[in-house]
Design an enzyme around this catalytic site. Structure first.
Site, PDB file in Angstrom:
ATOM      1  N   TYR A 145      88.595  73.329  50.930  1.00 59.37           N
ATOM      2  CA  TYR A 145      88.613  72.865  52.325  1.00 59.37           C
ATOM      3  C   TYR A 145      87.210  72.510  52.807  1.00 59.37           C
ATOM      4  O   TYR A 145      86.974  71.418  53.346  1.00 59.37           O
ATOM      5  CB  TYR A 145      89.239  73.963  53.185  1.00 59.37           C
ATOM      6  CG  TYR A 145      89.220  73.712  54.669  1.00 59.37           C
ATOM      7  CD1 TYR A 145      89.849  72.606  55.209  1.00 59.37           C
ATOM      8  CD2 TYR A 145      88.614  74.622  55.535  1.00 59.37           C
ATOM      9  CE1 TYR A 145      89.853  72.393  56.580  1.00 59.37           C
ATOM     10  CE2 TYR A 145      88.611  74.419  56.898  1.00 59.37           C
ATOM     11  CZ  TYR A 145      89.233  73.301  57.422  1.00 59.37           C
ATOM     12  OH  TYR A 145      89.237  73.103  58.776  1.00 59.37           O
ATOM     13  N   LYS A 149      85.689  68.711  53.682  1.00 55.63           N
ATOM     14  CA  LYS A 149      85.126  68.409  55.005  1.00 55.63           C
ATOM     15  C   LYS A 149      83.700  67.890  54.874  1.00 55.63           C
ATOM     16  O   LYS A 149      83.290  66.961  55.584  1.00 55.63           O
ATOM     17  CB  LYS A 149      85.171  69.655  55.885  1.00 55.63           C
ATOM     18  CG  LYS A 149      86.552  70.065  56.353  1.00 55.63           C
ATOM     19  CD  LYS A 149      87.122  69.088  57.353  1.00 55.63           C
ATOM     20  CE  LYS A 149      88.409  69.609  57.982  1.00 55.63           C
ATOM     21  NZ  LYS A 149      88.963  68.680  58.998  1.00 55.63           N
TER      22      LYS A 149
END
Length: 313
Positions: A145, A149
């Site tokens: 994650y 990002k």
């Protein structure tokens, strides 16, 4: 003059739904039309300015419909988060990387670049250790994650430098307090403890009482997105990815604030630290956010106001 078009992805989510409401209630955006995109919508909107679109951002037809020719202001909140991204890399890549890059490419307009506000995360830093974090700290994400990002942060800065978009990537700290926090999110305990204490239920926390974490309330988070939309482009500079101001909260200090808020609660709090979770979510060092501070972003103020505002969510 054409009516401005605002696109919110992830508009049915915990933050996205509240952001959409605040935008629609703000006089600054009274003359705008809104497209709210998510996989589904819990409640039909009766606002004539609003178009609710149900679909997958990675579907080209859905993306075409969402942009609708042009979007002047985009809040990109849709994504596969935390533990869910770890469990399904292919899905996370499709949404967090491929669909997001396609969205940015479709928004390119060198003559009139749209303002794009991207929801990034403090997970880009990875496990922080003890060294203070500031705007010059090198991001070293370890989770899927956070890495994804960070990739999009780079794209936002690159596209902005080329004048294709006018983008900002806001690194969100812990956002509290969602009552039905997804159990797949490793940080879910930071949300559920608020509501468990209010309800008088006993709580077992997977971190130590002296653990420290960065938090803001949902209202503070929404205010940050709206503030990002209002910033004049000339004030931002070349650095387009930065961390939002947050309070560095001790876990036992948060429990004490909940006790002040709910003095009649019978909740008993015990601690059973999980080393991996503690490293990720309860060993966050001192945080300095000079870039965001200079641009007028702010957190809730103090821990008691944080608790009060978090429970409004």
């Amino acid at each position: 003059m054409a009516q401005r078009h605002i696109l919110v992805t992830g508009a049915n989510g915990f933050i996205g739904s509240r952001l959409a409401t605040q935008l629609m209630e703000s006089p600054d955006f009274a003359d705008c039309r809104f497209t709210l995109l998510d996989l589904a919508h819990a409640t039909p909107s009766t606002d004539p300015r609003v178009r609710q679109l149900a679909g997958d951002l990675s579907d080209p037809a859905t993306l075409d419909s969402a942009i609708g020719g042009r979007a002047d202001l985009v809040f990109h909140l849709a994504g596969i988060l935390g533990g869910a991204a770890e469990q399904d890399y292919a899905l996370a890549r499709r949404v967090n990387i491929d669909a997001t890059l396609t969205l940015l490419e479709r928004l390119r307009d060198a003559e009139n670049p749209p303002r794009v506000v991207f929801a990034s995360t403090i997970a880009v830093f990875g496990p922080c250790g003890g060294a203070p974090i500031d705007d010059d700290t090198l991001p070293l994400p370890t989770m899927t994650y956070g890495a994804q990002k960070r990739m999009i942060e780079i794209a936002v800065e690159q596209f902005s430098a080329r004048g294709w978009i006018d983008g900002l990537a806001l690194r969100l700290p812990g956002i509290v307090a969602r009552k039905d926090a997804d159990a797949r999110l490793k940080s879910a305990f930071l949300n559920t403890m608020f509501h468990a204490y209010e309800a008088g239920r006993d709580i077992v926390l997977p971190v130590s009482p002296d653990g420290t974490t960065w938090l803001i309330s949902v209202p503070a988070c929404v205010e940050a997105f709206v503030h990002a939309a209002r910033l004049p482009g000339g004030t931002i500079g070349a650095r387009r990815a930065f961390t939002l101001p947050a309070q560095r909260v001790r876990i036992d200090g948060l429990v004490a604030a909940l006790a002040r808020r709910f003095p009649t609660s019978h909740s008993q709090v015990t601690y059973q630290p999980d080393a991996a979770l503690e490293q990720l979510f309860a060993r966050q060092p001192q945080l300095t956010t000079a870039l965001a501070d200079a641009l007028g972003f702010c957190h809730d103020g103090d821990i008691d106001r944080l608790v009060a505002r978090a429970l409004q969510a």
